[in-house]
Design a protein around this motif. Structure first.
Motif, short mmCIF file in Angstrom:
data_model
loop_
_atom_site.label_atom_id
_atom_site.label_comp_id
_atom_site.label_asym_id
_atom_site.label_seq_id
_atom_site.Cartn_x
_atom_site.Cartn_y
_atom_site.Cartn_z
N VAL A 109 1.05 -1.37 -0.06
CA VAL A 109 0.11 0.05 0.10
C VAL A 109 0.94 1.09 0.11
N LEU A 110 1.80 1.29 0.73
CA LEU A 110 2.86 2.48 0.83
C LEU A 110 3.38 2.50 -0.56
N ALA A 111 3.82 1.57 -1.22
CA ALA A 111 4.66 1.60 -2.35
C ALA A 111 3.61 2.21 -3.30
N ARG A 112 2.39 1.92 -3.39
CA ARG A 112 1.37 2.57 -4.46
C ARG A 112 1.31 3.93 -3.98
N ALA A 113 1.14 4.32 -2.67
CA ALA A 113 0.94 5.51 -2.29
C ALA A 113 2.05 6.49 -2.86
N ASP A 114 3.30 6.06 -2.56
CA ASP A 114 4.27 6.59 -2.98
C ASP A 114 4.23 6.92 -4.59
N TYR A 115 4.09 6.10 -5.30
CA TYR A 115 3.98 6.16 -6.76
C TYR A 115 3.08 7.33 -7.03
N HIS A 116 1.54 7.22 -6.43
CA HIS A 116 0.62 8.31 -6.45
C HIS A 116 0.85 9.39 -5.76
N GLN A 117 1.83 9.54 -5.00
CA GLN A 117 1.94 10.68 -4.04
C GLN A 117 0.66 10.86 -3.22
N VAL A 118 0.35 9.88 -2.56
CA VAL A 118 -0.76 10.14 -1.70
C VAL A 118 -0.48 10.16 -0.27
N GLY A 167 1.78 -6.60 20.01
CA GLY A 167 1.53 -6.65 21.43
C GLY A 167 0.07 -6.83 21.80
N ASP A 168 0.11 -6.79 23.31
CA ASP A 168 -1.39 -7.11 23.74
C ASP A 168 -1.99 -5.68 24.20
N ASP A 169 -1.16 -4.74 23.83
CA ASP A 169 -1.77 -3.28 24.51
C ASP A 169 -1.71 -2.29 23.24
N ARG A 170 -1.43 -2.80 22.01
CA ARG A 170 -1.35 -1.61 20.93
C ARG A 170 -2.05 -2.05 19.61
N VAL A 171 -2.62 -1.15 19.05
CA VAL A 171 -3.23 -1.39 17.81
C VAL A 171 -3.04 -0.41 16.73
N VAL A 172 -2.53 -0.57 15.51
CA VAL A 172 -1.85 0.18 14.47
C VAL A 172 -2.97 0.43 13.44
N VAL A 173 -3.16 1.48 12.80
CA VAL A 173 -3.95 1.79 11.82
C VAL A 173 -3.29 2.66 10.76
N LEU A 174 -3.23 2.11 9.48
CA LEU A 174 -2.67 2.85 8.40
C LEU A 174 -3.90 3.42 7.47
N VAL A 175 -4.06 4.84 7.48
CA VAL A 175 -5.10 5.20 6.70
C VAL A 175 -4.70 6.50 5.94
N ARG A 176 -5.68 7.03 4.97
CA ARG A 176 -5.18 8.17 4.22
C ARG A 176 -5.35 9.55 5.12
N GLN A 177 -4.41 10.49 4.97
CA GLN A 177 -4.36 11.59 5.79
C GLN A 177 -5.65 12.36 5.57
#
Length: 227
Positions: A109-118, A167-177
Motif C-alpha cells: 500500500v505504501l509503495a502504491r501511495a509513494d507512486y501516486h503521491q498520496v 503486542g497485547d496493548d497496541r493497535v496500529v492503523v494505516l489510513v489516508r491523511q
C-alpha cells in the motif's frame, strides 16, 4: 537372538539417534514446546518397538522374519514423525505469520501511495490500562481488552484502512491523511460505555495516540515506525 533382528534393532536405534542429533543442531540448543500429539506418537512407537523385539525373541523361525519387517517399518515411521515434528516446530506461530502477511500488504500500500503521491498516516493506539487489566484478570483478559479496541477502531475508520495489532496493548492503523479524524475517533473510543461494550464502538478507557505521517517520514514502513 537372531542376528538379523539384532542388526535391525541396532540400525534403527542409530537412525533415531542421528535424527535427534540433527534436530537439536537445527534448533540451536533452544527448547521449544513439543506438541502433545508428536510426544504421544513417539512414546507409542518406542513402546511398540520394544514389544516387537520381545515378540521376536519368543517367536519361531517361521514368524521371526515378519517381526523383523515390522520393526523396520516402525523405525521408518518414527523417523518420519521426528522429522515432521522438527519442521513443524520451526514454523512461526500463526499470529506471527498473520502479522507478517499484514505488514507485507502495508508495504505494498505504501509503495502504491509513494507512486501516486498520496499521503498516509500511521496511528498507534495504546491502551493505558492494559497492564492493570492483565494483572487483575490474567493474560487472556488483556487480549480481550485489546480485541475490543480493534473492533471499535474498525467500526470508526474507513473501510479501506488497514488495522493490525502489535503486542497485547497496541493497535496500529494505516489510513489516508484526508480520511483521518483523530479528534472524533478518540472521543468515540474513550466515551464511557453503556450496556454491552462488545456491541458499541467504545472501549471505555483512556488511550495514548502516536501519529506519524508519510509527509514527514517518507513512505518506508521502517521510517514510519521510528519513535
Amino acid at each position: 537372538m537372531n542376528p538379523l533382528l539384532l542388526w535391525t534393532a541396532i540400525g534403527s536405534g542409530l537412525a533415531l539417534l542421528l535424527v535427534v542429533l540433527v534436530t537439536r543442531r537445527r534448533l540451536g540448543g533452544r527448547h521449544p514446546e513439543v506438541r502433545r500429539g508428536f510426544l504421544d506418537v513417539g512414546v507409542t512407537s518406542v513402546g511398540t518397538f520394544l514389544v516387537l523385539i520381545g515378540a521376536a525373541l519368543l517367536a519361531g523361525d517361521a514368524t521371526r522374519i515378519l517381526v523383523v519387517w515390522l520393526v523396520v517399518v516402525l523405525a521408518v515411521a518414527l523417523v518420519c514423525t521426528l522429522i515432521r515434528s522438527a519442521s513443524t516446530r520451526d514454523e512461526p506461530p500463526k499470529d506471527v505469520q498473520r502479522r507478517s502477511d499484514v505488514l507485507r500488504g502495508v508495504t505494498r500500500v505504501l509503495a502504491r501511495a509513494d507512486y501516486h503521491q498520496v499521503s498516509f498516516v500511521r496511528l498507534v493506539v495504546s491502551l493505558d490500562d492494559a497492564a492493570l487489566v492483565t494483572t487483575a484478570f490474567g493474560p487472556g483478559a488483556g487480549v480481550v481488552h485489546r480485541d475490543r479496541l480493534v473492533a471499535a477502531l474498525q467500526r470508526l475508520v474507513p473501510p479501506d484502512a488497514t488495522v493490525w495489532t502489535e503486542g497485547d496493548d497496541r493497535v496500529v492503523v494505516l489510513v489516508r491523511q484526508e480520511e483521518c479524524d483523530l479528534a472524533g475517533w478518540r472521543a468515540e473510543l474513550e466515551m464511557p460505555s453503556t450496556g454491552d461494550p462488545a456491541d458499541g464502538a467504545t472501549v471505555g478507557s483512556s488511550t495514548t495516540w502516536a501519529v506519524t505521517s508519510t509527509d514527514d517520514r517518507g513512505y518506508r514502513l521502517e521510517d514510519l515506525e521510528r519513535p
